[in-house]
Structure formats: structure tokens, C-alpha cells
Design a protein around this motif. Structure first.
Motif, PDB file in Angstrom:
ATOM      1  N   ALA A 290      -1.382   4.344 -13.659  1.00  0.00           N
ATOM      2  CA  ALA A 290      -2.425   5.275 -14.113  1.00  0.00           C
ATOM      3  C   ALA A 290      -3.674   4.524 -14.566  1.00  0.00           C
ATOM      4  O   ALA A 290      -4.793   4.988 -14.367  1.00  0.00           O
ATOM      5  CB  ALA A 290      -1.874   6.151 -15.235  1.00  0.00           C
ATOM      6  N   ALA A 291      -3.447   3.344 -15.158  1.00  0.00           N
ATOM      7  CA  ALA A 291      -4.590   2.576 -15.656  1.00  0.00           C
ATOM      8  C   ALA A 291      -5.241   1.756 -14.551  1.00  0.00           C
ATOM      9  O   ALA A 291      -6.270   1.111 -14.753  1.00  0.00           O
ATOM     10  CB  ALA A 291      -4.135   1.652 -16.794  1.00  0.00           C
ATOM     11  N   GLY A 292      -4.617   1.742 -13.381  1.00  0.00           N
ATOM     12  CA  GLY A 292      -5.206   1.017 -12.247  1.00  0.00           C
ATOM     13  C   GLY A 292      -4.980  -0.482 -12.283  1.00  0.00           C
ATOM     14  O   GLY A 292      -5.650  -1.226 -11.580  1.00  0.00           O
ATOM     15  N   ASN A 293      -4.012  -0.954 -13.105  1.00  0.00           N
ATOM     16  CA  ASN A 293      -3.781  -2.406 -13.110  1.00  0.00           C
ATOM     17  C   ASN A 293      -2.342  -2.796 -12.765  1.00  0.00           C
ATOM     18  O   ASN A 293      -1.851  -3.826 -13.177  1.00  0.00           O
ATOM     19  CB  ASN A 293      -4.207  -3.013 -14.459  1.00  0.00           C
ATOM     20  N   ILE A 294      -1.682  -1.945 -12.014  1.00  0.00           N
ATOM     21  CA  ILE A 294      -0.304  -2.255 -11.609  1.00  0.00           C
ATOM     22  C   ILE A 294      -0.324  -3.369 -10.561  1.00  0.00           C
ATOM     23  O   ILE A 294      -1.243  -3.439  -9.743  1.00  0.00           O
ATOM     24  CB  ILE A 294       0.402  -1.001 -11.032  1.00  0.00           C
TER      25      ILE A 294
ATOM     26  N   ASP B  61       5.210  -6.838  -8.519  1.00  0.00           N
ATOM     27  CA  ASP B  61       6.175  -6.682  -9.617  1.00  0.00           C
ATOM     28  C   ASP B  61       6.998  -5.408  -9.447  1.00  0.00           C
ATOM     29  O   ASP B  61       8.202  -5.383  -9.695  1.00  0.00           O
ATOM     30  CB  ASP B  61       5.450  -6.620 -10.973  1.00  0.00           C
ATOM     31  N   LEU B  62       6.320  -4.340  -9.033  1.00  0.00           N
ATOM     32  CA  LEU B  62       7.021  -3.072  -8.808  1.00  0.00           C
ATOM     33  C   LEU B  62       8.090  -3.266  -7.727  1.00  0.00           C
ATOM     34  O   LEU B  62       9.238  -2.849  -7.876  1.00  0.00           O
ATOM     35  CB  LEU B  62       6.014  -2.001  -8.377  1.00  0.00           C
ATOM     36  N   LYS B  63       7.712  -3.951  -6.646  1.00  0.00           N
ATOM     37  CA  LYS B  63       8.662  -4.181  -5.547  1.00  0.00           C
ATOM     38  C   LYS B  63       9.835  -5.031  -6.001  1.00  0.00           C
ATOM     39  O   LYS B  63      10.984  -4.783  -5.612  1.00  0.00           O
ATOM     40  CB  LYS B  63       7.948  -4.861  -4.377  1.00  0.00           C
ATOM     41  N   LYS B  64       9.563  -6.026  -6.824  1.00  0.00           N
ATOM     42  CA  LYS B  64      10.650  -6.879  -7.328  1.00  0.00           C
ATOM     43  C   LYS B  64      11.644  -6.053  -8.117  1.00  0.00           C
ATOM     44  O   LYS B  64      12.854  -6.215  -8.020  1.00  0.00           O
ATOM     45  CB  LYS B  64      10.078  -7.993  -8.223  1.00  0.00           C
TER      46      LYS B  64
ATOM     47  N   ILE C  27      16.778  -7.784   2.533  1.00  0.00           N
ATOM     48  CA  ILE C  27      16.252  -6.562   1.902  1.00  0.00           C
ATOM     49  C   ILE C  27      14.944  -6.874   1.183  1.00  0.00           C
ATOM     50  O   ILE C  27      13.979  -6.115   1.264  1.00  0.00           O
ATOM     51  CB  ILE C  27      17.299  -5.955   0.942  1.00  0.00           C
ATOM     52  N   TRP C  28      14.916  -8.030   0.524  1.00  0.00           N
ATOM     53  CA  TRP C  28      13.675  -8.400  -0.162  1.00  0.00           C
ATOM     54  C   TRP C  28      12.525  -8.545   0.825  1.00  0.00           C
ATOM     55  O   TRP C  28      11.409  -8.071   0.573  1.00  0.00           O
ATOM     56  CB  TRP C  28      13.858  -9.681  -0.995  1.00  0.00           C
ATOM     57  N   GLY C  29      12.818  -9.143   1.969  1.00  0.00           N
ATOM     58  CA  GLY C  29      11.786  -9.294   3.001  1.00  0.00           C
ATOM     59  C   GLY C  29      11.179  -7.950   3.367  1.00  0.00           C
ATOM     60  O   GLY C  29       9.966  -7.825   3.536  1.00  0.00           O
ATOM     61  N   LYS C  30      12.020  -6.927   3.450  1.00  0.00           N
ATOM     62  CA  LYS C  30      11.522  -5.603   3.834  1.00  0.00           C
ATOM     63  C   LYS C  30      10.709  -4.960   2.719  1.00  0.00           C
ATOM     64  O   LYS C  30       9.687  -4.326   2.968  1.00  0.00           O
ATOM     65  CB  LYS C  30      12.692  -4.711   4.240  1.00  0.00           C
ATOM     66  N   PHE C  31      11.177  -5.139   1.474  1.00  0.00           N
ATOM     67  CA  PHE C  31      10.406  -4.569   0.362  1.00  0.00           C
ATOM     68  C   PHE C  31       9.086  -5.299   0.185  1.00  0.00           C
ATOM     69  O   PHE C  31       8.058  -4.682  -0.102  1.00  0.00           O
ATOM     70  CB  PHE C  31      11.215  -4.585  -0.944  1.00  0.00           C
ATOM     71  N   ARG C  32       9.124  -6.626   0.367  1.00  0.00           N
ATOM     72  CA  ARG C  32       7.888  -7.376   0.184  1.00  0.00           C
ATOM     73  C   ARG C  32       6.818  -6.884   1.154  1.00  0.00           C
ATOM     74  O   ARG C  32       5.647  -6.807   0.814  1.00  0.00           O
ATOM     75  CB  ARG C  32       8.156  -8.870   0.378  1.00  0.00           C
ATOM     76  N   ALA C  33       7.280  -6.530   2.352  1.00  0.00           N
ATOM     77  CA  ALA C  33       6.324  -6.084   3.367  1.00  0.00           C
ATOM     78  C   ALA C  33       6.043  -4.578   3.303  1.00  0.00           C
ATOM     79  O   ALA C  33       5.243  -4.064   4.079  1.00  0.00           O
ATOM     80  CB  ALA C  33       6.857  -6.448   4.752  1.00  0.00           C
ATOM     81  N   ALA C  34       6.681  -3.883   2.368  1.00  0.00           N
ATOM     82  CA  ALA C  34       6.535  -2.419   2.324  1.00  0.00           C
ATOM     83  C   ALA C  34       5.070  -2.014   2.131  1.00  0.00           C
ATOM     84  O   ALA C  34       4.332  -2.650   1.369  1.00  0.00           O
ATOM     85  CB  ALA C  34       7.385  -1.838   1.195  1.00  0.00           C
ATOM     86  N   VAL C  35       4.676  -0.986   2.823  1.00  0.00           N
ATOM     87  CA  VAL C  35       3.297  -0.490   2.733  1.00  0.00           C
ATOM     88  C   VAL C  35       3.072   0.185   1.379  1.00  0.00           C
ATOM     89  O   VAL C  35       3.865   1.034   0.954  1.00  0.00           O
ATOM     90  CB  VAL C  35       3.028   0.521   3.869  1.00  0.00           C
ATOM     91  N   THR C  36       2.009  -0.203   0.669  1.00  0.00           N
ATOM     92  CA  THR C  36       1.639   0.485  -0.580  1.00  0.00           C
ATOM     93  C   THR C  36       0.244   1.067  -0.389  1.00  0.00           C
ATOM     94  O   THR C  36       0.059   1.985   0.386  1.00  0.00           O
ATOM     95  CB  THR C  36       1.685  -0.485  -1.784  1.00  0.00           C
ATOM     96  N   ASP C  37      -0.722   0.516  -1.091  1.00  0.00           N
ATOM     97  CA  ASP C  37      -2.109   0.898  -0.857  1.00  0.00           C
ATOM     98  C   ASP C  37      -2.953  -0.223  -1.413  1.00  0.00           C
ATOM     99  O   ASP C  37      -2.458  -1.120  -2.078  1.00  0.00           O
ATOM    100  CB  ASP C  37      -2.435   2.249  -1.509  1.00  0.00           C
ATOM    101  N   SER C  38      -4.231  -0.157  -1.188  1.00  0.00           N
ATOM    102  CA  SER C  38      -5.070  -1.284  -1.603  1.00  0.00           C
ATOM    103  C   SER C  38      -5.708  -1.004  -2.956  1.00  0.00           C
ATOM    104  O   SER C  38      -6.887  -1.184  -3.139  1.00  0.00           O
ATOM    105  CB  SER C  38      -6.131  -1.536  -0.542  1.00  0.00           C
ATOM    106  N   GLY C  39      -4.870  -0.521  -3.885  1.00  0.00           N
ATOM    107  CA  GLY C  39      -5.406  -0.256  -5.223  1.00  0.00           C
ATOM    108  C   GLY C  39      -6.063   1.110  -5.232  1.00  0.00           C
ATOM    109  O   GLY C  39      -6.714   1.497  -4.266  1.00  0.00           O
TER     110      GLY C  39
END
Ligand code: TRP
Length: 342
Positions: free
Chosen positions: A272-276, A280-283, A224-236
Motif C-alpha cells: 500500500a505504501a509503494g515500497n514492497i 522478498d514477497l516471493k521468498k 520451484i524457487w526458479g519459477k517463483f523468482r521469474a513470476a510476473v509481478t508488475d513494475s511498481g
């Protein structure tokens, strides 16, 4: 006080995933407190997906048998909290009245109504062989529901058209016999929480998209971690820009898993501040998902196929009682005598 009856069905499609869990099953579980629930593994519906290609075989080495998949599905549902003491959990093919009533209903439903079903049109356009069973699939579904004279049916939005058809069939039957026998069928939407694919967050989580798109409830935590680690987010993101679908999906999962609001707010503020940091969120999402899934996995691992089969047999006995009652009334209304042999 008599509780209103709820009926729902699920195809034995293999292991449940997070989308099924938060989109449907959790609702099924919570409805058990307020309603008299009948939950059915609709194995005869699953037959339609084995005859959609010229090259199909009912049974082939690449697929588990429909029966084996039904037992697996029942085990997963029980592990998720469907309680066979309070609710009736059974397998459709164990109660032959489903197909019997479906025949009567196929003489009640109009061909034109069935031809308008968008799911049929969509599947028919993808299949290279279109069976009559695929066409009458919603008639069997109407029989499932009305056999138990259920008034409420928890389903996803894609099933609304099928439920409207069930309501029309019930009403038409009532008109044909001159009695309000079947109640009006009402949909209860369960997929307010739409979990998106991890690899393509523009699409709903689904097994048919492929392995990296969904998280199976019984998967190992590392997988499951492997899948979350690879989950698509965005490039900031630019500050103030709308959240991307992938990131919104991760936040949705945090909320659904009951992560403390405080922890969610911290990530929100960082976003919101642009520094996430998405790592860490995925973990955090992973940790919270595992917290929810561990007890489910534990319960599941303690159930043998034999135990599950016994539970399904008991469910079938209870379902049969109601189904036979309905079928006796229906036969009588139609003018067909009860079976000469039993
Ligand atoms: N068609 C439903 C689905 O694909 C499954 C189903 C069959 C069902 N019979 C039902 C759902 C009766 C609700 C009630 O999800």
C-alpha cells in the motif's frame, strides 16, 4: 448415521500442480471427514485426449501409458491426504460397470443436450479429429457419478454444465422406469481459490500452458524457487492503484499456505505504501509453499508403484460392490437379464 455420498473424478494427466491442489484436492481431502467419499481416476476419459489428432497413437514414446499415469496420480492423491482407508480410491477401468452404464445412459441422454456442451464444442474446434467418445464424454461422466448414486460432486466451475447433464440423465432415467432411483446430482464448487499461472497471471494455472506456468507438487524446492523468482509481478504501482493479477496471486498463495496473518499484513502495508520488494514477497511465498509441500513429497517418495497398485485394487473391490448393485437394478429396469456368464 449414514454419511451422504460424494463422488469425484480426476483424469490421470501427470503430476498434480498447485492449482489442482488448492483448487480441488484440498477440498477432496477435507470432505473425507463429513462424507462417504468415492474418488476415481478416470482413465477412460483420458482416452479422448489421445485420439484428437489424425496423427495420434494410443501409445507413443512421448507419452507414458494411461495406466502408468493413473498409478502416478493415485500416489500423488494419497500423498496429498486422500485416505484409502476412509475413502474409496480406484481406477475407472477396473470397474467395467462405468462403461456399461454409460451405454444405457447414451440411450437416455438427448443428442441435442450433448451438442450444447461448451467443453465439447471448444475441444472439437481445437481437434483435427473429433471422436464420438469426445462427444459422449459427459455421458460417461454421468455414469461415473450415478453408478454410486452420489448426491454431491466436488468439481471446478467448468464442470457445472456436465453435472446439469448428469442430473437430467438421472431424472430422465427415473421417468423412463417410473421410480425415483437416481438421486439429484448436485455440484459442490471447489475452485473458489483460483491459482493463476506464474508466467501469465491472466490465465488459470495449467500444465498445458507450459513448464514455467505451473508449480508441480513434487518438484524440487530449487526448481520451484526458479519459477517463483521469474513470476510476473508488475513494475511498481502507484499508491492506491489496484493490485496487479500477478501480485494478487502471490498474496493468495501466502494466505492459502497458512502464512501467519501478521507476516501477510507487513507485506500488505508495504504494498500500500509503494515500497514492497517483490523479491522478498516471493521468498516468503516460496518458503511457505515448501513448508506445505515437504511432507507431501516425503509421503510420496515412500510409496512404490506396487503399493499404490495394491491400494487401487482394494479400492476397485469396494467400488465394484456398489457398482454391481446399481447395474443389477438398472438392467432389471431396462429389461435386460443379468449376464449369463460371470
Ligand atoms: N470431467 C472431469 C474433469 O475434467 C473429470 C470427471 C470424470 C469427473 N468423471 C467425473 C468429475 C465424475 C466429477 C465426477 O475435471
Amino acid at each position: 448415521m449414514v454419511k451422504p455420498r460424494v463422488f469425484s473424478g480426476i483424469q490421470p494427466s501427470g503430476e498434480l500442480h498447485l492449482g489442482n491442489f488448492y483448487g480441488a484436492i484440498q477440498n477432496w481431502v477435507s470432505m473425507q471427514d463429513r462424507f462417504d467419499c468415492v474418488y476415481c481416476i478416470v482413465d477412460y476419459h483420458a482416452v479422448t485426449s489421445r485420439t484428437g489428432r489424425e496423427s495420434d497413437k494410443f501409445q507413443d514414446p512421448a507419452h507414458e501409458s494411461i495406466s502408468a499415469m493413473s498409478v502416478q496420480m493415485a500416489g500423488d492423491l494419497i500423498a496429498c491426504g486422500i485416505d484409502p482407508q476412509r475413502s474409496i480410491l480406484f481406477c475407472q477401468s477396473d470397474v467395467p460397470e462405468h462403461t456399461e452404464l454409460a451405454w444405457i445412459f447414451s440411450c437416455v441422454a438427448s443428442h441435442g443436450d450433448l451438442a450444447r456442451m461448451t467443453q465439447f464444442k471448444e475441444k472439437a474446434s481445437r481437434n483435427d479429429y473429433v471422436s464420438v467418445g469426445l462427444f459422449t464424454y459427459p455421458v460417461l461422466q454421468a455414469a461415473d457419478i450415478l453408478l454410486y448414486r452420489a448426491a454431491k460432486v466436488p468439481v471446478g466451475a467448468d464442470q457445472i454444465q456436465h453435472l446439469e447433464l448428469a442430473r437430467r440423465i438421472g431424472r430422465r432415467f427415473n421417468t423412463l422406469v417410473g421410480e425415483d432411483y437416481f438421486p439429484d446430482v448436485e455440484a459442490e464448487l471447489t475452485d473458489g481459490n483460483r491459482i493463476m499461472s506464474l508466467a501469465d497471471p491472466s490465465q488459470k494455472m495449467s500444465k498445458s500452458l507450459g513448464d514455467k506456468h505451473y508449480v508441480g507438487l513434487m518438484e524440487e524446492p530449487e526448481a520451484i524457487w526458479g519459477k517463483f523468482r521469474a513470476a510476473v509481478t508488475d513494475s511498481g504501482q502507484e499508491v492506491g492503484e489496484q493490485m496487479s493479477a500477478g501480485v494478487a496471486n502471490l498474496f493468495e498463495l501466502l494466505t492459502l499456505t497458512g502464512t501467519p496473518q501478521k507476516a501477510i499484513h507487513v507485506f500488505m502495508a508495504q504494498h500500500a505504501a509503494g515500497n514492497i520488494r517483490y523479491g522478498d514477497l516471493k521468498k516468503s511465498v516460496h518458503e511457505n509453499i515448501i513448508r506445505v509441500l515437504s511432507p507431501i513429497r516425503d509421503r510420496r517418495s515412500k510409496m512404490s508403484d506396487d503399493t499404490i497398485s495394491d491400494i487401487l485394487a482394494e479400492g476397485a473391490v469396494r467400488a465394484s460392490e456398489i457398482a454391481q448393485e446399481t447395474m443389477a437394478v438398472v438392467r432389471d429396469h431396462v429389461g435386460v437379464r443379468p449376464p449369463r456368464i460371470s
